[in-house]
Structures are given as C-alpha cells and as structure tokens.
Design an enzyme around this catalytic site. Sequence first.
Site: not given
Ligand code: KIV
Length: 306
Positions: A115, A184, A46
């Site tokens: 995710k 993260e 996102d």
């Molecule tokens: O949204 C994204 O790109 C992520 C990464 C920073 C792991 O969640």
Amino acid sequence: MARPVTILDLQKMRDEGRPITMVTAYDYPTAKMADEAGVDLILVGDTLGMVVLGYDSTLPVTVEDMIHHGRAVVRGAKHAHVVIDMPFGSYQGGWRQAMKNATRIMKETGAGSVKLEGGQRSAETVRHLVEAGIPVMGHIGLTPQSVNQTGGFKVQGKTPRDAVHLINDAKALADAGAYAIVLELVPTALTHMITARVKVPTIGIGAGPFASGQVQVWHDILGMYDDLNPKHARKFANAGEAIRGAVREYVEQVRAGQFPTAAESFYMDERALELIRRMTPSADQDMSEAAQVLAELEEIRADSQP
Ligand code: KIV
C-alpha cells in the site's frame, strides 16, 4: 484450512455488496488472532511507528521495520490477505525507487500486496508496480506521511475544490490499476460519491459506512493505545485495562509469595538432589566427597536408562 483471500475475492465482495473487513497487525500473535477472527485483510500499517515503536508520527519507519514486522504477520496469517505499507521515503523518489523497495518487501515477507499513499501524484508509480505484477492498494484523504503538509490529522475533502480533487485522486488510482483504495478521514457523503465513481473497492477509516469495507488500527479498537483517541475508532474491548490489571495482579502475587505455587514448579529426583548437595559443599565441608558423588550420579544415570 481456507485458502488465502486474493484481490479477486475482494473485488467480488465489492461487486456483490459484501463489506470487506481489514485490521492492522504488526506481529505474529496479533496476526494469528485477527486471522482466526476471520478478517479478510491484514494491514501491516506504518502506524507501526506510532502504536508499537512509540514515535509521534509514521515518518521514521523504515523499509527494514516493515519487512521485519511484515514477515511475522505473514507467518501468523493463514487466510487473510496481507498488505504491507510502503514507508515514508521508500517511493516518493519515483517509480524506480518504489519498484526496488516494493520488490524487496514482497520477496522478503511473502505478503500479497503493498500500500502507498497519494492519489494523482502516485498514479504513475502505481501503474509501474502493477505492470510488474505487484498488487497495489492506494490511500487517499488524510495521508499520515504528509502530516507536515496537511498540518495534522484532519478530515479531508470538505470544500468543493478539495472534494473534486479527492474524487480525481481515486479515479487516477483506479485507472492506474490499484486493486483497492483506502479513504482516511473523509466525510461520509464524499465516501459515497467516490465509492460510486470507482469500480474497485474503497476501504474507509473515519470515512463513514458507505465504503466497500472498513479498516481500523488494532490498538485503537482494542483500547491498547491512548496517546490518540480518534473519533472514528470504537473500542470493541478494553484490552489495555485488562492487561494492566493482569500485570498488577502478577506483581502483587509475586510480592506476597503467592506465585509460583507447587503446581507451577518442577521437581527432581530426591537422591540426585542429595548428591548435588554433597557435591556443592559450603566452604567448611570436605571436598574429597566429590569423586564419590560423581560415581553415584553415574549410577543413577545408568539406572534411569531404558
Ligand atoms: O498505517 C496504517 O495503519 C494505515 C491505516 C490507518 C489505514 O494506513
């Protein structure tokens, strides 16, 4: 063609100590390039909201945005496993809401998994999705969807209390069936401890070298987004500068009459051209020629039939 990477392959890589590689992508050509370069996982993150859509956080991103971009990425990825972020507001309402949105994302994109952010607080949701056959990747440490709570993009888990909380978050996600966990902005030593305490792969971003794998944002590692310059993101290329330079050259060459050249142009039959000139007379020419011209054009068409 190599078969697509599965979550079982990722577990095997973690068990054998082979680093897992993951990068974000948000469209077809990028996914194709990442896939051809050999990444194991492509994340339709996102972060789309920030690096592609120009918002200053990930919060405005919608399920529709993720589906739109997710479908393009899936079309470009022949080998890598594609995982799609569940955006803010699509699962925080509880597992039923999460089930509805995750099912939509999986069905409408053809991605391999979803995710979502949060540790212990998201564990019940993860359990329900996994029981329904939807593979889920967790995401803890800095969770950008909670930026209004965490007060910015800061390293997490620096105090003993916060570190223990993060370890428990990772365990809760692994127990709930998450097939991997993104860490993260986590201190390197804590990443090491978490990775040693869960049996599923950990994927770090700003979490040091001891995770089972690494993820980076496409625009960060290629120097294509300079609104933020995260310390953890090495620029493997300066594509932004290369692109700006190329577009500057295009503009200059058009203005100087150097583009396009004959080699970049298309030509037509001289006889047809002459007829067209006669068919489209300027105001003071005789329009009665038009019928004759049409007949001649017909003749040319007949001549060129095989
Ligand atoms: O949204 C994204 O790109 C992520 C990464 C920073 C792991 O969640």
